[in-house]
Design a protein around this motif. Sequence first.
Motif, short mmCIF file in Angstrom:
data_model
loop_
_atom_site.label_atom_id
_atom_site.label_comp_id
_atom_site.label_asym_id
_atom_site.label_seq_id
_atom_site.Cartn_x
_atom_site.Cartn_y
_atom_site.Cartn_z
N ASP A 29 0.82 -1.21 0.00
CA ASP A 29 0.00 0.00 0.00
C ASP A 29 0.85 1.26 0.00
O ASP A 29 0.36 2.35 0.30
CB ASP A 29 -0.96 0.02 1.19
CG ASP A 29 -0.25 -0.09 2.53
OD1 ASP A 29 0.98 -0.27 2.53
OD2 ASP A 29 -0.93 -0.03 3.57
N LYS A 30 2.13 1.09 -0.34
CA LYS A 30 3.07 2.21 -0.40
C LYS A 30 3.08 3.01 0.90
O LYS A 30 3.06 4.24 0.90
CB LYS A 30 2.74 3.13 -1.59
CG LYS A 30 2.91 2.47 -2.94
CD LYS A 30 2.62 3.44 -4.06
CE LYS A 30 2.83 2.80 -5.43
NZ LYS A 30 2.53 3.74 -6.54
N ASN A 54 -5.68 -0.96 9.63
CA ASN A 54 -5.09 0.36 9.87
C ASN A 54 -4.58 1.00 8.59
O ASN A 54 -4.22 2.18 8.60
CB ASN A 54 -3.95 0.27 10.88
CG ASN A 54 -4.46 0.12 12.31
OD1 ASN A 54 -5.61 0.43 12.60
ND2 ASN A 54 -3.61 -0.36 13.19
N SER A 55 -4.55 0.23 7.51
CA SER A 55 -4.05 0.77 6.25
C SER A 55 -5.02 1.81 5.69
O SER A 55 -6.23 1.76 5.92
CB SER A 55 -3.87 -0.37 5.24
OG SER A 55 -3.55 0.15 3.96
N ASP A 56 -4.45 2.75 4.93
CA ASP A 56 -5.29 3.73 4.25
C ASP A 56 -6.11 3.09 3.14
O ASP A 56 -7.12 3.66 2.70
CB ASP A 56 -4.42 4.84 3.66
CG ASP A 56 -3.75 5.68 4.74
OD1 ASP A 56 -4.30 5.75 5.85
OD2 ASP A 56 -2.68 6.26 4.46
N VAL A 57 -5.67 1.93 2.66
CA VAL A 57 -6.41 1.20 1.61
C VAL A 57 -7.47 0.35 2.28
O VAL A 57 -7.17 -0.62 2.97
CB VAL A 57 -5.46 0.32 0.77
CG1 VAL A 57 -6.24 -0.43 -0.31
CG2 VAL A 57 -4.36 1.17 0.15
N LYS A 58 -8.73 0.71 2.08
CA LYS A 58 -9.83 0.07 2.81
C LYS A 58 -10.55 -1.01 2.00
O LYS A 58 -11.47 -1.65 2.51
CB LYS A 58 -10.85 1.13 3.23
CG LYS A 58 -10.28 2.22 4.12
CD LYS A 58 -9.68 1.64 5.40
CE LYS A 58 -9.14 2.72 6.32
NZ LYS A 58 -8.47 2.18 7.51
N THR A 59 -10.14 -1.21 0.76
CA THR A 59 -10.79 -2.23 -0.07
C THR A 59 -9.89 -3.45 -0.17
O THR A 59 -8.71 -3.34 -0.51
CB THR A 59 -11.08 -1.69 -1.48
OG1 THR A 59 -11.82 -0.47 -1.38
CG2 THR A 59 -11.90 -2.69 -2.28
N HIS A 60 -10.46 -4.62 0.12
CA HIS A 60 -9.69 -5.86 0.15
C HIS A 60 -10.18 -6.82 -0.93
O HIS A 60 -11.38 -7.08 -1.03
CB HIS A 60 -9.83 -6.54 1.52
CG HIS A 60 -9.31 -5.72 2.65
ND1 HIS A 60 -9.56 -6.03 3.97
CD2 HIS A 60 -8.54 -4.59 2.66
CE1 HIS A 60 -8.98 -5.12 4.75
NE2 HIS A 60 -8.36 -4.25 3.97
N LEU A 61 -9.24 -7.30 -1.73
CA LEU A 61 -9.52 -8.40 -2.66
C LEU A 61 -9.21 -9.68 -1.89
O LEU A 61 -8.06 -9.90 -1.50
CB LEU A 61 -8.66 -8.27 -3.91
CG LEU A 61 -8.88 -9.22 -5.10
CD1 LEU A 61 -8.38 -10.63 -4.82
CD2 LEU A 61 -10.34 -9.25 -5.51
N LEU A 62 -10.20 -10.49 -1.64
CA LEU A 62 -10.07 -11.66 -0.77
C LEU A 62 -10.00 -12.95 -1.58
O LEU A 62 -10.89 -13.23 -2.39
CB LEU A 62 -11.26 -11.74 0.19
CG LEU A 62 -11.50 -10.48 1.03
CD1 LEU A 62 -12.81 -10.61 1.81
CD2 LEU A 62 -10.34 -10.23 1.97
N LYS A 99 -5.05 0.64 -4.34
CA LYS A 99 -6.49 0.50 -4.61
C LYS A 99 -7.09 -0.69 -3.87
O LYS A 99 -8.22 -0.62 -3.39
CB LYS A 99 -6.73 0.36 -6.12
CG LYS A 99 -6.24 1.57 -6.90
CD LYS A 99 -6.33 1.34 -8.40
CE LYS A 99 -5.76 2.54 -9.15
NZ LYS A 99 -5.77 2.32 -10.62
N PHE A 100 -6.33 -1.79 -3.81
CA PHE A 100 -6.76 -2.99 -3.10
C PHE A 100 -5.61 -3.53 -2.27
O PHE A 100 -4.45 -3.42 -2.66
CB PHE A 100 -7.16 -4.12 -4.08
CG PHE A 100 -8.41 -3.90 -4.86
CD1 PHE A 100 -9.65 -4.30 -4.37
CD2 PHE A 100 -8.36 -3.30 -6.12
CE1 PHE A 100 -10.80 -4.11 -5.11
CE2 PHE A 100 -9.50 -3.11 -6.87
CZ PHE A 100 -10.73 -3.51 -6.36
N LEU A 101 -5.94 -4.14 -1.15
CA LEU A 101 -5.02 -5.03 -0.46
C LEU A 101 -5.47 -6.44 -0.77
O LEU A 101 -6.65 -6.76 -0.62
CB LEU A 101 -5.05 -4.79 1.05
CG LEU A 101 -4.49 -3.47 1.56
CD1 LEU A 101 -4.62 -3.40 3.08
CD2 LEU A 101 -3.04 -3.28 1.15
#
Length: 254
Positions: free
Chosen positions: A96-97, A140-148, A175-177
């Motif tokens: 997430d940089k 806690n990441s700023d990236v709130k969208t997760h590819l599961l 954009k995704f974690l």
Amino acid sequence: MLIGLFFFVLVSCALAEQEDVLLPRLNDTKATEAFVDSAEVVVIGFLEGEESHGYRELAAAAKRVQSVSVAVCTSRDAWARYAVRSDTIALFRKADKRRENLVIAEAKKIEPDGLVNFIVVNELRYVTEYNQATAVGLFNSDVKTHLLLFANKGGEGFQELKERVGALAPEFTGKFLFVLINGAEESNFRSLRYFGLKASALPRVGIYDGDSDMKWLLPPGDVSAARVRDFCEAFLRGELKEAQQAGEETKTEL
């Protein structure tokens, strides 16, 4: 007498070996930038030197978390490049940089156990396996969208599947974690139920959007790179907003 002397030598060597743990040193900005770019997750101790408070504790933690490369940077130019103003232990991650900072002067206590926990909790990768430790960093990441990726770890074709999906992660940095949910782990059954899934029906792929608290499943079928990429891009275009959500349970946590 000889036995005592022999024992003393052995103990002295063991203590010396423990004390002589030296971290790789980054002596300029170019070396520091190269180290940051060398792996998905790295840790740098921006410290004055080997005698700095926190150095020995970081070296001890590095021996215990061998999956993460650790170095020390003493270059003031490099400190300025990364806006470091005082002794700091920083974890850099590409997923997430993001950079997580532990400022020595602000920490209540610096010890190896605490530094190991700092690294493990924040060690997010292009594909991060969900568990109690990584959950902290994920949410806690700023990236709130997760590819599961829901898959039974260790099952037939699992590694190839993980690599195939994981290869897409750099395309969607910021954009995704990408998160692996191991369906064979009992502690993850709640996550499966939340998406209306059972371990016997895996692998499957889903998206969870933390901002809207909504979730979707990729329709059953081959978990190919093309289908997963299209699924992610459909979300980014806003095309999933009106699609039927997966599962029926109210979300509390993954």
